[in-house]
Design an enzyme around this catalytic site. Structure first.
Site, PDB file in Angstrom:
ATOM      1  N   GLU A 218      46.266  35.513  30.380  1.00 38.91           N
ATOM      2  CA  GLU A 218      45.018  36.217  30.676  1.00 38.91           C
ATOM      3  C   GLU A 218      45.406  37.549  31.302  1.00 38.91           C
ATOM      4  O   GLU A 218      45.765  37.614  32.467  1.00 38.91           O
ATOM      5  CB  GLU A 218      44.152  35.384  31.631  1.00 38.91           C
ATOM      6  N   CYS A 252      39.392  42.185  36.195  1.00 38.73           N
ATOM      7  CA  CYS A 252      40.091  42.375  34.920  1.00 38.73           C
ATOM      8  C   CYS A 252      39.134  42.757  33.791  1.00 38.73           C
ATOM      9  O   CYS A 252      39.543  43.400  32.825  1.00 38.73           O
ATOM     10  CB  CYS A 252      40.891  41.129  34.547  1.00 38.73           C
TER      11      CYS A 252
END
Length: 465
Positions: A218, A252
């Site tokens: 990720e 993010c």
């Protein structure tokens, strides 16, 4: 390697061996054991919530409200969703059996990988450690957790909470920095789940390849926000400001840069200014509840990215508290330094486009982003963006909320990552799908056995149509 590093490596090796031995007892595989573990984790989070909030305040200056909304609350919601559906997910899945394999039945069995490593980042240090752990435990694995060294207060709380809740041979926490990370990556795990930056992600994948260990990465990247002329501009600005400056931009999936259609740019930026002042005030007047940049290194990096750019809104910095006010940069060039790396801070560069195809080409020429956000009232524009551009996930007429659900997976594509999690996707990520055919003995079809002949070939062709 120093003596301290060698001792640390030996301790990590011992921990992994201990967990593998425990996994081989088969205890972690039953539904009863998994549910008990998830229940213990839920009770632990509720018990430790005050300490978690204090640690998030210390590391990132998060308010109690933001801590619950973005970390503790989301973790508890995910945990309860997984508990509700776990029994069903664990059941063998029957599938159709080809006629050529008659008489038999076919099914897929989910089994845990074994001993897994979860490496979490500093920006949402509690939630991004706990949510993968929920999936790993639900799938029946033993886990080694490695919180980020950049958020030491949260790391300490996680270690204390986990040690109080689980035996070390089942779940354990390894604290530390680069040396510990390297030592962990030297071990043979059955699965590695990493959340962090692209460069470290490449190293994780390289080390995992030495053991042929599967990974979920990720990562991140420059996630665009496209505002098209038919959008509800005031509402779009409100939702953009929320998504961009949440956690001081250290998300993010935060909108990294704004692509706004030229004919509505000025009006839209006025709304952006309005909502920044309404939510955050002018400058850093709400310092007590506004998150800080994680450390001095990242503070200086973001500050340097602002230098030389045209500041439309914000720009105030406070070195003592490592805070940077919500900032919007106007007339940014695509070649500007701030457009060459993920910002990961409360700074929004603004670029404009004439028509939607120009925006499509701009995004397409760059690495595939983790997220993409589109504000539009035109269904044809919506269809063009969602079909022509590749990205991890995103929203139409909102920002970042697509990751706040257990009903669908979240993950990247290309340089923004691989694999996904949340809800059932978490269970599947940490499970191997074992395909099984059970053949019955009351009939044995002779067609497949030698010697072959034309008659058998004719029958086989009929079976395999």
């Amino acid at each position: 390697m120093s003596i301290v590093e060698r001792v640390g490596l030996m301790d990590i090796e011992k921990t992994v061996k201990m967990q593998r031995k425990y996994y081989e007892t088969q205890k972690t595989k039953s539904w009863k054991y998994r549910m008990a573990a998830l229940n213990r984790l839920e009770r632990a989070i509720l018990k430790w919530e005050t300490e978690i909030n204090k640690a998030l305040k210390k590391d990132l200056n998060k308010s109690a409200f933001e801590a619950y909304m973005t970390e503790v609350g989301m973790t508890l919601a995910e945990l309860r969703y997984v508990k509700k559906h776990l029994r069903k997910w664990m059941m063998d899945k029957k599938v159709r059996t080809p006629l050529a394999q008659f008489p038999s039945k076919s099914y897929v069995k989910s089994e845990p990988y074994g001993v897994v490593l979860i490496m979490s980042p500093w920006n949402y240090p509690f939630m991004l450690c706990m949510e993968p752990l929920i999936g790993a435990l639900a799938a029946g694995n033993c886990c080694v957790l490695k919180p980020s060294n950049y958020s030491p207060a949260v790391s300490t709380v996680i270690k204390g909470m986990i040690e109080e809740t689980f035996p070390k041979e089942y779940v354990t926490v390894v604290e530390g920095g680069r040396a510990e990370n390297q030592s962990l990556l030297e071990q043979k795990f059955d699965y590695i789940f990493f959340t962090g930056g692209v460069q470290v992600g490449k190293l994780v994948m390289k080390k995992a390849a030495e053991h042929l260990t599967p990974v979920t990465l990720e990562l991140g990247g420059k996630s665009p926000c496209i505002v098209e002329k038919t959008a509800d501009l005031k509402l779009a600005a409100k939702r953009l400001v929320f998504g961009k400056f949440l956690n001081a931009g250290q998300t993010c999936v935060a909108p990294d840069y704004l692509l706004v259609q030229k004919e509505v740019k000025e009006e839209f930026l006025q709304y952006v200014l309005f909502w920044i002042e309404k939510m955050y005030g002018k400058g850093l007047e709400n310092r007590e509840s506004y998150p800080k940049i994680i450390n001095e290194k990242h503070f200086k990096r973001i500050k340097q990215l602002i230098e030389g750019e045209e500041i439309l809104i914000g720009g105030a910095v406070e070195e003592d508290s490592l805070q940077i006010a919500p900032t919007v940069l106007n007339h940014v060039s695509s070649k500007s330094p701030i457009m060459q790396e993920e910002i990961f801070g409360p700074v929004l560069p603004v670029l404009e486009f004439e028509n939607i195809q120009e925006a499509v080409q701009f995004v397409r020429k760059r690495p595939k982003p983790l997220a993409l956000y589109l504000f539009t009232g035109d269904k044809m524009v919506e269809r063009r963006i969602t079909e022509q551009l590749s990205y991890g996930g995103g929203c139409i007429n909102d920002t970042i909320i697509h990751l706040a659900t257990s009903h669908m997976g979240f993950g990247g594509v290309g340089e923004s990552g691989m694999g996904s999690y949340h809800g059932k996707e978490s269970f599947d990520t940490f499970s191997h799908k074992k395909s099984i055919v059970k053949k019955y003995n009351w009939l044995d079809n002779p067609v497949r056995y030698v010697p072959y002949g034309k008659q058998k070939e004719k029958i086989m062709r009929m079976f395999l149509k």
